[in-house]
Enzyme design. Structure first.
Site, PDB file in Angstrom:
ATOM      1  N   ASP A  63     -32.186 -19.303  67.387  1.00 30.73           N
ATOM      2  CA  ASP A  63     -31.071 -18.914  66.523  1.00 30.73           C
ATOM      3  C   ASP A  63     -31.589 -18.503  65.156  1.00 30.73           C
ATOM      4  O   ASP A  63     -32.794 -18.461  64.922  1.00 30.73           O
ATOM      5  CB  ASP A  63     -30.046 -20.061  66.409  1.00 30.73           C
ATOM      6  CG  ASP A  63     -30.681 -21.383  65.982  1.00 30.73           C
ATOM      7  OD1 ASP A  63     -31.871 -21.391  65.596  1.00 30.73           O
ATOM      8  OD2 ASP A  63     -29.989 -22.419  66.022  1.00 30.73           O
ATOM      9  N   ASN A 132     -22.674 -32.546  65.120  1.00 32.48           N
ATOM     10  CA  ASN A 132     -21.386 -32.263  65.768  1.00 32.48           C
ATOM     11  C   ASN A 132     -21.558 -31.876  67.236  1.00 32.48           C
ATOM     12  O   ASN A 132     -20.615 -31.405  67.872  1.00 32.48           O
ATOM     13  CB  ASN A 132     -20.635 -31.154  65.006  1.00 32.48           C
ATOM     14  CG  ASN A 132     -21.387 -29.829  64.986  1.00 32.48           C
ATOM     15  OD1 ASN A 132     -22.480 -29.712  65.561  1.00 32.48           O
ATOM     16  ND2 ASN A 132     -20.829 -28.832  64.339  1.00 32.48           N
ATOM     17  N   HIS A 134     -23.653 -29.564  68.436  1.00 33.35           N
ATOM     18  CA  HIS A 134     -23.998 -28.166  68.707  1.00 33.35           C
ATOM     19  C   HIS A 134     -25.421 -28.023  69.234  1.00 33.35           C
ATOM     20  O   HIS A 134     -26.287 -28.867  69.001  1.00 33.35           O
ATOM     21  CB  HIS A 134     -23.759 -27.278  67.488  1.00 33.35           C
ATOM     22  CG  HIS A 134     -24.721 -27.444  66.343  1.00 33.35           C
ATOM     23  ND1 HIS A 134     -24.374 -27.191  65.036  1.00 33.35           N
ATOM     24  CD2 HIS A 134     -26.032 -27.813  66.286  1.00 33.35           C
ATOM     25  CE1 HIS A 134     -25.409 -27.377  64.248  1.00 33.35           C
ATOM     26  NE2 HIS A 134     -26.434 -27.761  64.980  1.00 33.35           N
ATOM     27  N   GLU A 139     -21.356 -23.909  68.148  1.00 29.91           N
ATOM     28  CA  GLU A 139     -20.545 -24.962  67.567  1.00 29.91           C
ATOM     29  C   GLU A 139     -19.522 -25.492  68.574  1.00 29.91           C
ATOM     30  O   GLU A 139     -19.271 -24.854  69.618  1.00 29.91           O
ATOM     31  CB  GLU A 139     -19.813 -24.432  66.325  1.00 29.91           C
ATOM     32  CG  GLU A 139     -20.739 -24.009  65.203  1.00 29.91           C
ATOM     33  CD  GLU A 139     -21.237 -25.190  64.372  1.00 29.91           C
ATOM     34  OE1 GLU A 139     -20.897 -25.289  63.203  1.00 29.91           O
ATOM     35  OE2 GLU A 139     -21.998 -26.024  64.944  1.00 29.91           O
TER      36      GLU A 139
END
Length: 240
Positions: A63, A132, A134, A139
């Site tokens: 990413d 979270n 991810h 996400e």
């Protein structure tokens, strides 16, 4: 999914390194994807110290932060160029990254996905786990068949980005390979350490397979190895 709980960060890192080194040196391994950020850096350092013969590999970035200068040392491309490509002895023309420039990021990550597909998919992927849940910048809400794209990030991810760049940048968007490509990798290694990762580790392993925690999709992966320390494993069911 195979879960490996260790007394401390050092033990978890050592076990993850053994696993990754075995996969990287297997005769069938050609295409490797690596995550940026802080979590995997110790793993990359330990692999470099083993001085393995890895120059035959093709290395793909997972990413990239969007809106950060392309020459910023801490963007994913430049971080991975130093900590993986140069440290492992990979030729620079075998490293593929995604543009951090806002105007180029979407087309760049889409081309990145096409290049991975043309190369025959991923043999090994090294992942970190977001607080979270991810994977990359996929996400919560990301589906397991999602493709490479640019996403708006959640506040917790933006804050993590701000800390990573020591306040110089706080990227609110990320470009990421989609979950479809991640989950198609033959082998997955993911390391998560520290009490701040305990809730995400719990959801990834004990929660239902759900877009609410993208990492939970790894539960059905045929060969995903999770390495955690006791602090990160604190909320897991005792059966683990």
């Amino acid at each position: 999914m195979t879960i490996s709980v260790h007394p401390d960060v050092d033990a978890a890192s050592a076990a993850a390194t053994d696993c990754l080194a075995n996969w990287l040196t297997h005769s069938s391994t050609r295409n490797v994807m690596v995550a940026g950020g802080n979590t995997p850096l110790e793993l990359y350092r330990r692999i470099a110290n083993r001085r393995l013969a890895l120059s035959h590999l093709h290395v793909f970035a997972l990413d990239e932060y969007v809106g950060v200068p392309i020459d910023e040392p801490l963007n994913c491309a430049n971080l991975l160029r130093r900590s993986v490509v140069e440290a492992w002895g990979i030729p620079h023309d075998r490293f593929y990254a995604v543009s951090s420039l806002k105007q180029d990021a979407l087309a760049s990550v889409q081309e990145h996905e096409r290049r991975i597909a043309s190369a025959g998919g991923l043999d090994v992927i090294v992942l970190g786990l977001g607080q979270n849940g991810h994977l990359g910048f996929n996400e919560p809400g990301s589906t397991e068949n999602s493709d490479g794209r640019v996403l708006d990030l959640e506040p917790s991810s933006i804050e993590a980005n701000r800390k990573w760049f020591a306040g110089d940048y706080a990227p609110a968007q990320g470009a990421t390979v989609g979950l479809k490509t991640i989950l198609a990798a033959r082998h997955v290694v993911i390391r998560a350490c520290g009490a701040h990762k305990a809730a995400a580790v719990k959801e990834m392993i004990d929660g239902s397979r759900s877009a609410a925690c993208p990492a939970s999709f790894l539960q059905s992966h045929p060969d995903s190895r999770v390495f955690v320390d006791k602090a990160a494993a604190a909320q897991l069911d005792h059966q683990h």
